[in-house]
Design a protein around this motif. Structure first.
Motif, short mmCIF file in Angstrom:
data_model
loop_
_atom_site.label_atom_id
_atom_site.label_comp_id
_atom_site.label_asym_id
_atom_site.label_seq_id
_atom_site.Cartn_x
_atom_site.Cartn_y
_atom_site.Cartn_z
N LYS A 1 35.03 -21.27 -4.76
CA LYS A 1 36.44 -22.15 -4.78
C LYS A 1 37.36 -21.75 -3.85
O LYS A 1 37.76 -22.57 -2.71
CB LYS A 1 36.81 -22.42 -6.38
CG LYS A 1 36.13 -23.07 -7.00
CD LYS A 1 36.93 -23.06 -8.47
CE LYS A 1 35.98 -23.73 -9.64
NZ LYS A 1 36.83 -23.59 -10.80
N ALA A 2 37.54 -20.38 -3.46
CA ALA A 2 38.33 -19.91 -2.63
C ALA A 2 37.86 -20.38 -1.05
O ALA A 2 38.65 -20.44 -0.35
CB ALA A 2 38.46 -18.43 -2.83
N PHE A 3 36.42 -19.95 -0.85
CA PHE A 3 36.09 -20.05 0.39
C PHE A 3 36.09 -21.74 0.87
O PHE A 3 36.15 -21.89 1.84
CB PHE A 3 34.62 -19.61 0.49
CG PHE A 3 34.81 -18.14 0.88
CD1 PHE A 3 34.97 -17.65 2.16
CD2 PHE A 3 34.93 -17.15 -0.14
CE1 PHE A 3 35.08 -16.38 2.56
CE2 PHE A 3 34.76 -15.63 0.26
CZ PHE A 3 34.96 -15.25 1.61
N THR A 4 35.57 -22.56 -0.33
CA THR A 4 35.61 -24.07 0.08
C THR A 4 37.15 -24.34 0.55
O THR A 4 37.19 -25.27 1.24
CB THR A 4 35.17 -24.64 -1.02
OG1 THR A 4 33.97 -24.27 -1.55
CG2 THR A 4 35.20 -26.27 -1.05
N ARG A 5 38.02 -23.89 -0.34
CA ARG A 5 39.56 -24.31 0.00
C ARG A 5 39.74 -23.78 1.45
O ARG A 5 40.58 -24.40 2.17
CB ARG A 5 40.63 -23.79 -0.96
CG ARG A 5 41.85 -23.83 -0.76
CD ARG A 5 42.47 -25.19 -0.80
NE ARG A 5 43.64 -25.44 -0.62
CZ ARG A 5 44.29 -26.13 0.34
NH1 ARG A 5 43.54 -26.89 1.09
NH2 ARG A 5 45.82 -26.09 0.62
N ALA A 6 39.20 -22.36 1.81
CA ALA A 6 39.83 -22.04 3.01
C ALA A 6 39.09 -22.80 4.04
O ALA A 6 39.55 -22.95 5.06
CB ALA A 6 39.23 -20.73 3.13
N LEU A 7 37.90 -23.48 4.01
CA LEU A 7 37.27 -24.18 4.87
C LEU A 7 38.02 -25.34 5.21
O LEU A 7 38.24 -25.90 6.28
CB LEU A 7 35.85 -24.64 4.51
CG LEU A 7 34.89 -25.30 5.35
CD1 LEU A 7 34.80 -24.90 6.50
CD2 LEU A 7 33.60 -25.83 4.56
N ASP A 8 38.47 -25.90 3.88
CA ASP A 8 39.24 -27.12 4.15
C ASP A 8 40.78 -26.84 4.88
O ASP A 8 41.09 -27.66 5.85
CB ASP A 8 39.71 -27.67 2.97
CG ASP A 8 40.63 -28.98 2.97
OD1 ASP A 8 39.75 -29.92 3.34
OD2 ASP A 8 41.61 -29.16 2.27
N VAL A 9 41.21 -25.61 4.63
CA VAL A 9 42.39 -25.39 5.50
C VAL A 9 42.00 -25.13 7.07
O VAL A 9 42.79 -25.61 8.03
CB VAL A 9 42.90 -23.94 5.14
CG1 VAL A 9 44.32 -23.34 5.92
CG2 VAL A 9 43.54 -24.24 3.68
N VAL A 10 40.98 -24.43 7.25
CA VAL A 10 40.77 -24.21 8.70
C VAL A 10 40.19 -25.65 9.58
O VAL A 10 40.78 -25.57 10.53
CB VAL A 10 39.35 -23.34 8.69
CG1 VAL A 10 38.65 -23.49 10.31
CG2 VAL A 10 39.83 -21.84 8.28
N ARG A 11 39.53 -26.55 8.84
CA ARG A 11 39.40 -27.66 9.49
C ARG A 11 40.65 -28.61 9.66
O ARG A 11 40.63 -29.48 10.60
CB ARG A 11 38.38 -28.61 8.47
CG ARG A 11 37.06 -27.87 8.48
CD ARG A 11 36.13 -28.78 7.54
NE ARG A 11 34.80 -28.43 7.74
CZ ARG A 11 33.82 -28.83 6.92
NH1 ARG A 11 34.21 -29.42 5.59
NH2 ARG A 11 32.29 -28.49 7.02
#
Length: 339
Positions: free
Chosen positions: A25-35
């Motif tokens: 969940k943390a890395f999926t959330r981070a991916l959304d932030v980066v995008r």
């Protein structure tokens, strides 16, 4: 490697490791932030060590982003790639080398975590020649199953994805399919008209799994006998350590699979590994056809086929009775979906 690409790789390997907790969940959330953050801002924050000030970026994800921006292989990525390797025996490798595709997988159309395009790109990278897109049917509402209107839309998307793949010069195909629910009375959760439009149909029991033995047997037999059904999915419905297998007359069921040319799926999900070994050996004795499928709900899970290949080797499943060792055109001829 861009920060987005690095995070996607980490998520892939977390999926491969079957990590469903806070890390994924943390890395999926981070991916959304980066995008949703301008690249120059990410670079400035990496340089000033302030990436964690962005909501959704923690220390581990910030380290991956910073390493990618600096042109370094992220240490976290290196470690999770090594730790999540799916082992396979030499005997199982013989089966894996023979496989040409995967006949059971899910996307964001139902309860999967990746779009069709991402699943196809991963399947291609794994050396597959095809994959069968088999999202859930409408009755499985908890999995956001597809009704006929949404399935028709998905068929259009699959055609578009295949056109794009061909335009890019790749010899790979996304075949159309569905994991159709076997209803309590043995009927299928899709009209004959729509079933007839699909390349491959997987039929599975997802409800009333503790049904009385004779009723469950009759329910499964009716589905197996359908001319539309090509594969019987995860036949016992078990979840190892959580849910016992359904009770049915395996001799009747596998005899019917052999009679009606309905393949028995060897499901590779670690929590399923279905059918159990004793039933898999029984299906071999009955002369059934088989598929070795990941039932993947994310890109990393497409790498789970070794788990089924080892089991097939252990139970001496004949390789020439495994449908997804066939080229796509031969598979379609077998299912009756060839043009």
């Amino acid at each position: 490697m861009t920060p987005e690409a690095a995070l996607l790789k980490v998520i892939h390997y977390l999926d491969r490791a079957h990590e469903k907790g806070y890390k994924a969940k943390a890395f999926t959330r981070a991916l959304d932030v980066v995008r949703n953050t301008p690249p120059d801002e990410l670079e400035r924050r990496a340089a000033s060590d302030t990436l964690t000030e962005l909501d959704g970026i923690g220390s581990s994800t910030a380290a991956v982003i910073s390493d990618a921006i600096a042109g370094r292989e992220p240490a976290y990525l290196t470690n999770i790639e090594a730790e999540s390797q799916v082992p396979i025996t030499p005997a199982g490798q013989v089966y894996r080398d023979a496989l040409r595709g995967d006949c059971h997988l899910h996307s964001t159309w139902s309860d999967g975590g990746a779009p069709v395009e991402a699943m196809a790109a991963t399947a291609m990278a794994l050396g597959h020649e095809y994959m069968v897109q088999t999202d859930h049917s409408a009755r499985l509402t908890i999995a956001h199953g597809l009704n006929e209107e949404r399935l028709a839309e998905q068929l259009d998307q699959i055609a578009a994805v295949n056109a794009a793949i061909a335009d890019a010069g790749h010899d790979f195909r996304v075949l159309s399919g569905m994991e159709v629910d076997i209803l309590e009375d043995g009927a299928l959760d899709l009209s004959d008209e729509m079933l007839g439009r699909l390349d491959v149909v997987v039929a599975s029991v997802h409800s009333k799994l503790r049904m009385e033995k004779q009723q469950m047997t009759e329910r499964m037999l009716l589905a197996i006998a359908s001319p539309h059904v090509d594969i019987l999915g995860h036949c016992t419905g078990r979840m190892i350590g959580k849910r016992p297998p359904s009770d049915f007359d395996a001799d009747y069921v596998f005899a019917a699979c052999a009679q009606f040319n309905t393949a028995v799926e060897i499901n590779c999900r670690p929590e399923r590994l279905d059918p159990p070994r004793e039933l898999l050996r029984l299906a071999v004795e009955h002369g059934c056809w088989f598929t070795i499928d990941t039932d993947a709900h994310a890109t990393g899970q497409l790498e789970w086929q070794p788990l089924g290949c080892d089991r097939a080797a252990e139970c001496e499943v004949p390789i020439d009775k495994i449908l997804n060792t066939l080229p796509a055109e031969e598979l379609l001829a077998w299912t009756g979906a060839a043009a």
